[in-house]
Design an enzyme around this catalytic site. Structure first.
Site, PDB file in Angstrom:
ATOM      1  N   ARG A 147      75.947  73.634  31.702  1.00  0.00           N
ATOM      2  CA  ARG A 147      77.004  73.923  32.051  1.00  0.00           C
ATOM      3  C   ARG A 147      77.577  72.695  31.758  1.00  0.00           C
ATOM      4  O   ARG A 147      77.335  71.855  31.584  1.00  0.00           O
ATOM      5  CB  ARG A 147      77.545  74.226  33.639  1.00  0.00           C
ATOM      6  CG  ARG A 147      76.876  75.344  34.174  1.00  0.00           C
ATOM      7  CD  ARG A 147      77.180  75.324  35.988  1.00  0.00           C
ATOM      8  NE  ARG A 147      75.762  76.593  36.589  1.00  0.00           N
ATOM      9  CZ  ARG A 147      75.530  76.279  37.286  1.00  0.00           C
ATOM     10  NH1 ARG A 147      74.876  75.577  37.415  1.00  0.00           N
ATOM     11  NH2 ARG A 147      75.400  77.503  37.682  1.00  0.00           N
ATOM     12  N   LYS A 171      74.882  73.082  40.385  1.00  0.00           N
ATOM     13  CA  LYS A 171      76.029  73.881  41.521  1.00  0.00           C
ATOM     14  C   LYS A 171      75.259  73.606  43.016  1.00  0.00           C
ATOM     15  O   LYS A 171      74.144  73.467  43.033  1.00  0.00           O
ATOM     16  CB  LYS A 171      76.294  75.739  41.415  1.00  0.00           C
ATOM     17  CG  LYS A 171      77.630  75.596  40.701  1.00  0.00           C
ATOM     18  CD  LYS A 171      77.804  77.145  40.437  1.00  0.00           C
ATOM     19  CE  LYS A 171      78.593  76.997  39.566  1.00  0.00           C
ATOM     20  NZ  LYS A 171      79.400  78.403  39.303  1.00  0.00           N
ATOM     21  N   HIS A 240      80.748  77.596  26.718  1.00  0.00           N
ATOM     22  CA  HIS A 240      80.131  78.788  28.449  1.00  0.00           C
ATOM     23  C   HIS A 240      79.837  79.990  27.349  1.00  0.00           C
ATOM     24  O   HIS A 240      78.893  80.156  27.473  1.00  0.00           O
ATOM     25  CB  HIS A 240      81.267  78.805  29.126  1.00  0.00           C
ATOM     26  CG  HIS A 240      80.327  79.122  30.886  1.00  0.00           C
ATOM     27  ND1 HIS A 240      79.428  77.756  31.056  1.00  0.00           N
ATOM     28  CD2 HIS A 240      80.125  80.364  31.789  1.00  0.00           C
ATOM     29  CE1 HIS A 240      78.933  78.392  32.517  1.00  0.00           C
ATOM     30  NE2 HIS A 240      79.225  79.627  32.492  1.00  0.00           N
ATOM     31  N   ARG A 243      76.195  78.830  26.768  1.00  0.00           N
ATOM     32  CA  ARG A 243      75.242  79.271  27.731  1.00  0.00           C
ATOM     33  C   ARG A 243      75.540  80.405  27.966  1.00  0.00           C
ATOM     34  O   ARG A 243      73.357  81.383  27.921  1.00  0.00           O
ATOM     35  CB  ARG A 243      76.083  78.077  29.128  1.00  0.00           C
ATOM     36  CG  ARG A 243      75.060  78.968  30.376  1.00  0.00           C
ATOM     37  CD  ARG A 243      76.344  78.455  31.628  1.00  0.00           C
ATOM     38  NE  ARG A 243      75.777  78.759  32.370  1.00  0.00           N
ATOM     39  CZ  ARG A 243      74.552  78.404  33.305  1.00  0.00           C
ATOM     40  NH1 ARG A 243      73.745  77.307  32.869  1.00  0.00           N
ATOM     41  NH2 ARG A 243      74.303  79.479  35.102  1.00  0.00           N
ATOM     42  N   HIS A 266      70.548  80.042  38.610  1.00  0.00           N
ATOM     43  CA  HIS A 266      71.369  80.847  39.462  1.00  0.00           C
ATOM     44  C   HIS A 266      70.362  81.073  40.523  1.00  0.00           C
ATOM     45  O   HIS A 266      69.718  81.532  40.651  1.00  0.00           O
ATOM     46  CB  HIS A 266      71.290  82.507  38.394  1.00  0.00           C
ATOM     47  CG  HIS A 266      72.188  82.480  37.365  1.00  0.00           C
ATOM     48  ND1 HIS A 266      72.600  83.300  36.811  1.00  0.00           N
ATOM     49  CD2 HIS A 266      73.649  81.701  37.216  1.00  0.00           C
ATOM     50  CE1 HIS A 266      73.091  83.114  35.378  1.00  0.00           C
ATOM     51  NE2 HIS A 266      73.865  82.363  35.971  1.00  0.00           N
ATOM     52  N   TYR A 275      73.273  89.758  32.264  1.00  0.00           N
ATOM     53  CA  TYR A 275      72.691  89.405  30.435  1.00  0.00           C
ATOM     54  C   TYR A 275      71.357  90.735  30.378  1.00  0.00           C
ATOM     55  O   TYR A 275      71.153  90.824  29.033  1.00  0.00           O
ATOM     56  CB  TYR A 275      71.840  88.083  30.528  1.00  0.00           C
ATOM     57  CG  TYR A 275      72.552  86.834  30.666  1.00  0.00           C
ATOM     58  CD1 TYR A 275      73.549  86.596  30.292  1.00  0.00           C
ATOM     59  CD2 TYR A 275      72.496  86.405  31.925  1.00  0.00           C
ATOM     60  CE1 TYR A 275      74.448  85.961  29.860  1.00  0.00           C
ATOM     61  CE2 TYR A 275      73.526  84.606  32.077  1.00  0.00           C
ATOM     62  CZ  TYR A 275      74.427  84.689  31.104  1.00  0.00           C
ATOM     63  OH  TYR A 275      75.537  83.375  31.537  1.00  0.00           O
TER      64      TYR A 275
END
Length: 299
Positions: A147, A171, A240, A243, A266, A275
């Site tokens: 990210r 995150k 992004h 990514r 994630h 995806y």
């Protein structure tokens, strides 16, 4: 009129106690005025008489009048917060908006670059320190699927060249270790050779600006956009997108959704599953172009 005194008190609390920005308070006021207008039209005698059926109809009406799913969700959030305040001050017995769900927004598949476009973007020439730095940034984005905030937050020592990994703070302040490809390691090696020409003494950041301090997100975005134009890559490229391209290309090759989830950081596999839709789109495109029975006949 129903609820306007309560709304005024609520907005005052947002300003004084919660210290929300004027823009946010105005957004609350706009959404809640819509609720009170609905109550008048529906002849709801008081906010205490408002129930989940009314709130559900209010959401449906908002959607019918042209509000998108995200805007309806924001409006319902404002209603729930307002009703929670009314419960707190004893004006209503229960929050009628708690169990009312907003319509689900449509899923927009992320934009990606194909392998040739990525190769064109990464083919940055030049031996100036900034060009060498930017080449390392772009290679690392695509190599490891970072990210923007993760890349900007990297410090010296986060990349282990011997182990071919990078340690990332993602995150929720969760740390993960991600593989780094050979070309990205070479680009990082070149950057570290010239980094002292830019970095101020004692600066821990892996990537620094021309001023010598940690590079900003905005600067990285601008440099990615600059190189996309310079390398004749389709417009609209942003960090992004690299990514997304990393994840899509990796999934196309490996079919290992769990591994891609781990590398992207994630928390939920459902986030990574988007995806698989991109992969299916790619397969469908190949099928349409290649299969004899799928090709369009000439007019």
């Amino acid at each position: 009129m129903v609820g306007y005194r309560e709304l005024a008190d609520f907005l005052q609390r947002l300003k004084t106690e919660r210290r929300l920005s004027p823009h946010t308070v105005t957004a609350y006021q706009h959404d809640l005025n819509a609720l009170l207008g609905f109550c008048e039209r529906e002849q709801v005698e008081s906010l205490a008489a408002l129930d989940s059926y009314h709130v559900r109809r209010f959401a449906a009406e908002s959607h019918r009048r042209g509000l998108g799913a995200r805007s309806v969700a924001r409006r319902l959030s404002a209603v729930r917060t307002f009703l929670e305040y009314l419960v707190e001050v004893g004006a209503v017995k229960a929050n009628a908006g708690v169990h009312v769900q907003a319509p689900r927004p449509p899923k927009h598949l992320p934009s990606t670059l194909d392998a040739d476009q990525v190769a064109s973007l990464l083919a940055i020439s030049g031996d100036e320190p900034l060009a060498i730095r930017d080449r390392a940034i772009l290679e690392l984005f695509y190599s490891s699927g970072l990210r923007l905030a993760e890349l900007v937050g990297l410090n010296l020592g986060d990349v282990d060249a011997a182990d071919r990994t990078v340690r990332v703070l993602g995150k929720g302040s969760k740390t993960r270790v991600v593989p780094v490809g050979r070309k990205a390691l070479l680009a990082l090696h070149d950057w570290l050779q010239v980094r002292p020409q830019l970095a101020t003494h004692g600066e821990p950041a892996m990537f620094v600006s021309r001023n010598g301090d940690r590079i900003s997100r905005r600067s990285v975005q601008a440099r990615v956009n600059h190189w996309a134009k310079h390398q004749a890559v389709p417009s609209g490229v942003h960090p992004h997108m690299l990514r997304h391209s990393f994840a899509t290309h990796l999934l196309e090759s490996s079919k290992d959704l769990r591994a891609v989830q781990e590398m992207l950081g994630h928390a939920s596999l459902s986030t990574t599953q988007i995806y698989t839709h991109l992969d299916f789109q790619h397969l469908a495109s190949v099928y349409d172009q290649a299969h004899p029975r799928a090709k369009r006949r000439p007019d």
